[in-house]
Design a protein around this motif. Structure first.
Motif, PDB file in Angstrom:
ATOM      1  N   LEU A 268       3.567  28.786  14.327  1.00 22.93           N
ATOM      2  CA  LEU A 268       2.726  27.919  15.159  1.00 22.93           C
ATOM      3  C   LEU A 268       2.067  26.831  14.316  1.00 22.93           C
ATOM      4  O   LEU A 268       1.953  25.676  14.752  1.00 22.93           O
ATOM      5  CB  LEU A 268       1.668  28.760  15.869  1.00 22.93           C
ATOM      6  CG  LEU A 268       2.186  29.765  16.902  1.00 22.93           C
ATOM      7  CD1 LEU A 268       1.041  30.580  17.477  1.00 22.93           C
ATOM      8  CD2 LEU A 268       2.933  29.053  18.016  1.00 22.93           C
ATOM      9  N   GLY A 269       1.629  27.184  13.107  1.00 16.41           N
ATOM     10  CA  GLY A 269       1.013  26.187  12.242  1.00 16.41           C
ATOM     11  C   GLY A 269       1.985  25.076  11.875  1.00 16.41           C
ATOM     12  O   GLY A 269       1.632  23.886  11.909  1.00 16.41           O
ATOM     13  N   ASN A 270       3.213  25.436  11.518  1.00 13.37           N
ATOM     14  CA  ASN A 270       4.203  24.414  11.170  1.00 13.37           C
ATOM     15  C   ASN A 270       4.511  23.513  12.351  1.00 13.37           C
ATOM     16  O   ASN A 270       4.654  22.288  12.204  1.00 13.37           O
ATOM     17  CB  ASN A 270       5.489  25.080  10.680  1.00 13.37           C
ATOM     18  CG  ASN A 270       5.357  25.653   9.278  1.00 13.37           C
ATOM     19  OD1 ASN A 270       4.308  25.521   8.652  1.00 13.37           O
ATOM     20  ND2 ASN A 270       6.408  26.282   8.789  1.00 13.37           N
ATOM     21  N   LEU A 271       4.637  24.096  13.534  1.00 13.38           N
ATOM     22  CA  LEU A 271       4.927  23.282  14.720  1.00 13.38           C
ATOM     23  C   LEU A 271       3.771  22.334  15.030  1.00 13.38           C
ATOM     24  O   LEU A 271       3.994  21.155  15.376  1.00 13.38           O
ATOM     25  CB  LEU A 271       5.204  24.189  15.923  1.00 13.38           C
ATOM     26  CG  LEU A 271       6.520  24.978  15.890  1.00 13.38           C
ATOM     27  CD1 LEU A 271       6.615  25.890  17.103  1.00 13.38           C
ATOM     28  CD2 LEU A 271       7.719  24.041  15.836  1.00 13.38           C
ATOM     29  N   LEU A 272       2.539  22.812  14.916  1.00 14.01           N
ATOM     30  CA  LEU A 272       1.388  21.962  15.207  1.00 14.01           C
ATOM     31  C   LEU A 272       1.240  20.853  14.158  1.00 14.01           C
ATOM     32  O   LEU A 272       0.973  19.690  14.509  1.00 14.01           O
ATOM     33  CB  LEU A 272       0.116  22.802  15.261  1.00 14.01           C
ATOM     34  CG  LEU A 272      -0.052  23.680  16.507  1.00 14.01           C
ATOM     35  CD1 LEU A 272      -1.261  24.594  16.362  1.00 14.01           C
ATOM     36  CD2 LEU A 272      -0.191  22.822  17.762  1.00 14.01           C
ATOM     37  N   GLY A 283      -3.323  10.121  20.528  1.00 13.11           N
ATOM     38  CA  GLY A 283      -2.307  10.870  21.262  1.00 13.11           C
ATOM     39  C   GLY A 283      -2.744  12.304  21.484  1.00 13.11           C
ATOM     40  O   GLY A 283      -3.820  12.737  21.055  1.00 13.11           O
ATOM     41  N   THR A 284      -1.892  13.069  22.152  1.00 11.80           N
ATOM     42  CA  THR A 284      -2.213  14.451  22.505  1.00 11.80           C
ATOM     43  C   THR A 284      -1.089  15.375  22.073  1.00 11.80           C
ATOM     44  O   THR A 284       0.095  15.062  22.259  1.00 11.80           O
ATOM     45  CB  THR A 284      -2.428  14.593  24.023  1.00 11.80           C
ATOM     46  OG1 THR A 284      -3.511  13.754  24.423  1.00 11.80           O
ATOM     47  CG2 THR A 284      -2.750  16.035  24.389  1.00 11.80           C
ATOM     48  N   VAL A 285      -1.476  16.497  21.505  1.00 10.78           N
ATOM     49  CA  VAL A 285      -0.544  17.585  21.184  1.00 10.78           C
ATOM     50  C   VAL A 285      -0.969  18.798  21.998  1.00 10.78           C
ATOM     51  O   VAL A 285      -2.123  19.253  21.900  1.00 10.78           O
ATOM     52  CB  VAL A 285      -0.555  17.912  19.684  1.00 10.78           C
ATOM     53  CG1 VAL A 285       0.251  19.187  19.416  1.00 10.78           C
ATOM     54  CG2 VAL A 285       0.013  16.756  18.881  1.00 10.78           C
ATOM     55  N   ALA A 286      -0.071  19.298  22.827  1.00  9.55           N
ATOM     56  CA  ALA A 286      -0.397  20.415  23.722  1.00  9.55           C
ATOM     57  C   ALA A 286       0.443  21.632  23.355  1.00  9.55           C
ATOM     58  O   ALA A 286       1.637  21.526  23.067  1.00  9.55           O
ATOM     59  CB  ALA A 286      -0.133  20.014  25.179  1.00  9.55           C
ATOM     60  N   ILE A 287      -0.195  22.781  23.367  1.00  3.86           N
ATOM     61  CA  ILE A 287       0.498  24.047  23.128  1.00  3.86           C
ATOM     62  C   ILE A 287       0.312  24.926  24.354  1.00  3.86           C
ATOM     63  O   ILE A 287      -0.779  24.980  24.943  1.00  3.86           O
ATOM     64  CB  ILE A 287      -0.034  24.736  21.845  1.00  3.86           C
ATOM     65  CG1 ILE A 287       0.759  26.009  21.550  1.00  3.86           C
ATOM     66  CG2 ILE A 287      -1.514  25.026  21.963  1.00  3.86           C
ATOM     67  CD1 ILE A 287       0.462  26.602  20.175  1.00  3.86           C
ATOM     68  N   VAL A 300       5.263  23.563  22.080  1.00  6.80           N
ATOM     69  CA  VAL A 300       4.377  22.574  21.478  1.00  6.80           C
ATOM     70  C   VAL A 300       4.924  21.206  21.854  1.00  6.80           C
ATOM     71  O   VAL A 300       6.059  20.864  21.508  1.00  6.80           O
ATOM     72  CB  VAL A 300       4.301  22.736  19.949  1.00  6.80           C
ATOM     73  CG1 VAL A 300       3.454  21.617  19.340  1.00  6.80           C
ATOM     74  CG2 VAL A 300       3.722  24.091  19.579  1.00  6.80           C
ATOM     75  N   THR A 301       4.123  20.411  22.554  1.00 12.78           N
ATOM     76  CA  THR A 301       4.539  19.095  23.033  1.00 12.78           C
ATOM     77  C   THR A 301       3.766  18.023  22.281  1.00 12.78           C
ATOM     78  O   THR A 301       2.544  18.115  22.138  1.00 12.78           O
ATOM     79  CB  THR A 301       4.269  18.961  24.543  1.00 12.78           C
ATOM     80  OG1 THR A 301       4.909  20.041  25.227  1.00 12.78           O
ATOM     81  CG2 THR A 301       4.799  17.645  25.078  1.00 12.78           C
ATOM     82  N   ASP A 302       4.483  17.015  21.785  1.00 11.92           N
ATOM     83  CA  ASP A 302       3.832  15.946  21.028  1.00 11.92           C
ATOM     84  C   ASP A 302       4.104  14.598  21.684  1.00 11.92           C
ATOM     85  O   ASP A 302       4.764  14.517  22.726  1.00 11.92           O
ATOM     86  CB  ASP A 302       4.289  15.946  19.568  1.00 11.92           C
ATOM     87  CG  ASP A 302       5.787  15.749  19.420  1.00 11.92           C
ATOM     88  OD1 ASP A 302       6.376  15.012  20.240  1.00 11.92           O
ATOM     89  OD2 ASP A 302       6.378  16.315  18.490  1.00 11.92           O
TER      90      ASP A 302
END
Length: 370
Positions: A268-272, A283-287, A300-302
């Protein structure tokens, strides 16, 4: 009745003698061509008939005229049978040689193509198996070429990413040693930052080497996705603030999973981190995490703007970073490769797809057993 039994006995003895002789010949020529074997088998059949007839005649069960007639009939049958056996053998041998020539393409890195024309059921089945094997070998060669390309890219990028901070560390340490540093405290702080980055890079390399070697030891425990996601968001929040990116995690279901908490937190850390670095400011990063029919789906959406379609299959490859001109802070291209390795070690799968304005990384995991 007695005469019939005697005739059958003498015929059997004569045919058996021919059969034993034929078996011995077949054993002697067992390494010869199939055409020779077919000829011998046909000759054994005809000889067995003739031997049985002669044995009956010798016992005076046949007249001289009947013996000549039967012998002539057997001789004609032998000629036709042997000619048929030779033709069949030559045809089978020709098909076998054509199949062998087609199979040689394996060693030259080519694909197998079945010879044209009819074939026996066994040769046709062998051709189909060779075609299947050829396709699998082609896939293996393609994977090997892709892996070799990834290794070369990884070595090139790691060499570049190590050389840059090492050169800086050398320059700063020489400045401190010579006493020409205007602000020693700032130099020491920068040295510590570079050392931490090098340590992270070496740790990623070690983790990836364990994954590739199959030495990644997992300690699965029953945990809630809600807790995993909460910890990951807390760890990524400082980086998000630095980049001016909003983190959203309000669609997380408290679904239990059986995973190694430490390794899954790394996923999860790497993806974020990957999403934050590629999302523009504001911008927004959503999990999100939800239950699906075949397990649990983490996403994880970027807002990176999307990945070129031709690059999507390479996103999780070792050393892939999207472009050849990434700066060292973008990482060595190991984060997503580590993600895939850890997820697959948990019997899950990691995928990525484009969405309007960005991309969505998805991790599917099996749910915890009740």
């Amino acid at each position: 009745m007695r005469d019939t039994l005697l005739i059958a006995l003498f015929a059997f003895l004569g045919a058996a003698a021919a059969g034993v002789l034929g078996a011995g010949v077949l054993r002697l020529i067992r390494r010869r061509s199939l055409a020779v074997h077919l000829t011998v088998v046909t000759a054994v059949a005809v000889t067995a008939m003739l031997a049985g007839t002669l044995a009956v005649a010798q016992a005076m069960f046949l007249s001289e005229h009947d013996l000549k007639v039967v012998t002539l009939v057997v001789a004609m049958a032998a000629v036709v049978s042997l000619a048929t056996a030779v033709l069949l053998g030559r045809w089978v041998v020709a098909r076998s040689r054509a199949l062998a020539l087609a199979a040689r393409s394996f060693g030259d890195g080519g694909a197998f193509t079945s010879p044209d024309g009819p074939a026996t059921a066994e040769l046709a089945a062998l051709s189909r198996e060779l075609e299947t094997t050829s396709a699998r070998l082609a896939e293996s060669r393609e994977r090997e070429r892709a892996l070799e390309s990834s290794r070369r890219e990884l070595v090139a990028w790691i060499s570049h990413d190590l050389r840059t901070p090492l050169a800086g560390l050398r320059a700063m340490s020489e400045a401190l040693e010579d006493g020409v540093a205007a602000d020693p405290d700032r130099y020491l702080k920068q040295i510590r930052t570079e050392v931490e980055r090098l340590n992270t890079m070496v740790g990623d390399l070690f983790e990836l080497s364990r994954i590739h070697a199959g030495a990644l030891a997992l300690t699965p425990t029953r945990v809630s996705l809600y807790d995993l996601v909460g910890d990951a968001l807390a760890g990524a929040d400082p980086l998000a603030r630095e980049h001016g990116v909003r983190l959203v995690g309000d669609r997380v279901e408290p679904v239990p999973v059986q995973v190694d908490g430490k390794e899954m937190s790394r996923v999860l850390g790497n993806l974020l981190v990957n999403a934050i670095r590629r999302t523009p400011s504001d911008g927004t990063v959503a999990i999100a995490a939800e239950r699906i029919p075949d397990g649990v789906l983490l996403s994880v959406t970027d807002g990176c703007g999307g990945i070129p379609e031709e690059d999507l299959p390479r996103v999780f490859d070792t050393g892939w970073r999207g472009t050849d001109a990434r700066t060292p802070p973008a990482g060595a291209g190991l984060g997503l490769a580590i993600v895939r390795g850890i997820v697959e070690a948990h019997q899950g799968r990691a995928t990525v797809r484009n969405i309007p304005g960005g991309c969505r990384f998805e991790v599917t995991l099996p749910t915890a057993e009740v």
